[in-house]
Every structure is written in structure tokens, then in C-alpha cells.
Design a protein around this motif. Structure first.
Motif, short mmCIF file in Angstrom:
data_model
loop_
_atom_site.label_atom_id
_atom_site.label_comp_id
_atom_site.label_asym_id
_atom_site.label_seq_id
_atom_site.Cartn_x
_atom_site.Cartn_y
_atom_site.Cartn_z
N THR A 2 65.40 68.13 61.49
CA THR A 2 64.01 68.27 61.09
C THR A 2 63.21 68.93 62.20
O THR A 2 63.47 68.72 63.37
CB THR A 2 63.41 66.86 60.84
N THR A 3 62.20 69.72 61.80
CA THR A 3 61.32 70.29 62.81
C THR A 3 60.49 69.19 63.44
O THR A 3 60.16 68.20 62.79
CB THR A 3 60.39 71.36 62.20
N ALA A 4 60.13 69.37 64.68
CA ALA A 4 59.42 68.33 65.42
C ALA A 4 57.99 68.11 64.94
O ALA A 4 57.44 67.04 65.12
CB ALA A 4 59.43 68.67 66.92
N TRP A 5 57.39 69.14 64.33
CA TRP A 5 55.98 69.05 63.94
C TRP A 5 55.79 69.33 62.46
O TRP A 5 56.43 70.21 61.90
CB TRP A 5 55.14 70.05 64.74
N ARG A 6 54.90 68.62 61.83
CA ARG A 6 54.48 68.90 60.45
C ARG A 6 53.16 69.65 60.56
O ARG A 6 52.16 69.11 61.06
CB ARG A 6 54.29 67.60 59.66
N GLU A 7 53.16 70.91 60.14
CA GLU A 7 51.95 71.75 60.22
C GLU A 7 51.06 71.45 59.02
O GLU A 7 51.51 71.47 57.88
CB GLU A 7 52.34 73.23 60.23
N LEU A 8 49.77 71.19 59.29
CA LEU A 8 48.83 70.81 58.24
C LEU A 8 47.77 71.87 57.98
O LEU A 8 46.90 71.67 57.16
CB LEU A 8 48.15 69.50 58.61
N GLY A 9 47.82 72.99 58.68
CA GLY A 9 46.80 74.01 58.53
C GLY A 9 45.59 73.68 59.38
O GLY A 9 45.47 72.58 59.95
N GLU A 10 44.65 74.63 59.47
CA GLU A 10 43.44 74.45 60.27
C GLU A 10 43.76 73.96 61.69
O GLU A 10 43.04 73.15 62.26
CB GLU A 10 42.47 73.49 59.59
N LYS A 11 44.88 74.47 62.23
CA LYS A 11 45.32 74.12 63.58
C LYS A 11 45.55 72.63 63.78
O LYS A 11 45.45 72.10 64.88
CB LYS A 11 44.32 74.64 64.62
N GLY A 92 47.65 53.77 64.63
CA GLY A 92 48.42 54.73 63.87
C GLY A 92 48.48 56.03 64.66
O GLY A 92 47.44 56.57 65.04
N GLN A 93 49.68 56.50 64.95
CA GLN A 93 49.85 57.74 65.71
C GLN A 93 50.85 58.62 64.97
O GLN A 93 52.00 58.25 64.81
CB GLN A 93 50.35 57.44 67.12
N ASP A 94 50.38 59.79 64.51
CA ASP A 94 51.24 60.74 63.80
C ASP A 94 51.93 60.07 62.62
O ASP A 94 53.16 59.96 62.56
CB ASP A 94 52.25 61.38 64.75
N VAL A 95 51.11 59.63 61.66
CA VAL A 95 51.60 58.95 60.45
C VAL A 95 51.33 59.85 59.25
O VAL A 95 50.21 60.33 59.06
CB VAL A 95 50.90 57.59 60.26
N TYR A 96 52.37 60.09 58.45
CA TYR A 96 52.26 60.93 57.26
C TYR A 96 52.67 60.11 56.04
O TYR A 96 53.77 59.56 55.99
CB TYR A 96 53.16 62.16 57.39
N PHE A 118 47.14 61.13 54.51
CA PHE A 118 47.51 60.70 53.16
C PHE A 118 47.50 61.95 52.30
O PHE A 118 46.46 62.61 52.16
CB PHE A 118 46.52 59.66 52.63
N ASP A 119 48.63 62.30 51.71
CA ASP A 119 48.78 63.53 50.94
C ASP A 119 49.24 63.19 49.52
O ASP A 119 50.33 62.67 49.34
CB ASP A 119 49.81 64.43 51.64
N VAL A 135 41.60 60.33 60.13
CA VAL A 135 42.41 60.11 58.94
C VAL A 135 42.08 61.22 57.95
O VAL A 135 40.91 61.51 57.69
CB VAL A 135 42.13 58.72 58.32
N VAL A 136 43.11 61.87 57.41
CA VAL A 136 42.94 62.99 56.50
C VAL A 136 43.47 62.59 55.12
O VAL A 136 44.58 62.07 55.01
CB VAL A 136 43.72 64.23 57.02
#
Length: 142
Positions: A2-11, A92-96, A118-119, A135-136
Motif C-alpha cells: 500500500t502507498t504510505a499516504w492517502r491523497e485527499l486533494g486540496e493539498k 485521532g491521528q490519520d484516521v480514514y 469520513f467518506d 475532521v473532514v
């Protein structure tokens, strides 16, 4: 891998679990590091405190569970059912969280480092409180 980062847009991005999680059948009582649960029945479970690190819960049932004093770091909850869940997150740190059903749930998030995302989740009649500044909610229904 898995890639280390989940890109969410808007940097914006968050660190993903490392991908080295060990498949498990149960969630440990107080601390789970590198655990992968798929389809586990965690309904009505009680955990306090609970620390989840570098872990993935997929298609798990968390309905009517009560999890208090929870710390989550690099955690993903994917397509989980959490009707009536009572969750109190101290950190909560880096929770998807994607595709979760949190209808009639009570969620309290005290502190966030990085992001909590939360997606595509549903929150019908849910109560959400605490510090939601990092929180997004994207594609969620309330």
C-alpha cells in the motif's frame, strides 16, 4: 504494498496503515497494533481504554458497541456497520472511515492530529461533537 499516504486533494493527505497488518479474528481488549479484521462481529462490545495503531477494520459490525478513551493512529474503518455505536476518541491521528453506517450513533472526538476523514458515511439521527476542526466529511449524509 500500500502507498504510505492517502491523497485527499486540496493539498490534504493522511498516512495509511503500513499494509503489514496481520489478519485477526478478534479485537484485543486494550491495544491493537497492526491488526486487520475483516467481517468481525464487534457488536455490543465494551472497550475502555482502547488503542488502535496501524490497523484496518473492514466490514465489521460495531453496532451498539461502547468504546471509550480510544486512541486511533493510522487506522482505517472500511464499510463498517456502527448503528448506535457510542465512541469517544481521545486522540485521532490519520484516521480514514469510508462507507460506514453511523445511524443513531454518538461520536465524540476530543483531539485530532493530522486528519480524521469520513467518506461516504451515513449519520441519520447521530450526534457528533468535540473538536471537529480537523475532521473532514465528504459525500456523507446526515
Amino acid at each position: 504494498m500500500t502507498t504510505a499516504w492517502r491523497e485527499l486533494g486540496e493539498k490534504r493527505r493522511l498516512r495509511r496503515p503500513s499494509g503489514g497488518a496481520e489478519p485477526a479474528e478478534i479485537l484485543p481488549e486494550e491495544m491493537a497494533i497492526g491488526v486487520a479484521l475483516d467481517g468481525a462481529d464487534l457488536a455490543e462490545t465494551r472497550r475502555s481504554p482502547l488503542t488502535l495503531v496501524d490497523s484496518v477494520l473492514r466490514r465489521c459490525d460495531l453496532s451498539a458497541a461502547v468504546w471509550q478513551a480510544v486512541t486511533m493512529r493510522q487506522v482505517e474503518l472500511l464499510d463498517c456497520r456502527a448503528l448506535g455505536l457510542r465512541l469517544s476518541v481521545d486522540l485521532g491521528q490519520d484516521v480514514y472511515v469510508a462507507g460506514g453506517r453511523f445511524d443513531s450513533a454518538t461520536l465524540r472526538i476530543s483531539r485530532v492530529r493530522g486528519l480524521v476523514v469520513f467518506d461516504g458515511c451515513t449519520f441519520t439521527e447521530a450526534m457528533i461533537g468535540g473538536d471537529l476542526s480537523a475532521v473532514v466529511f465528504t459525500g456523507c449524509t446526515f
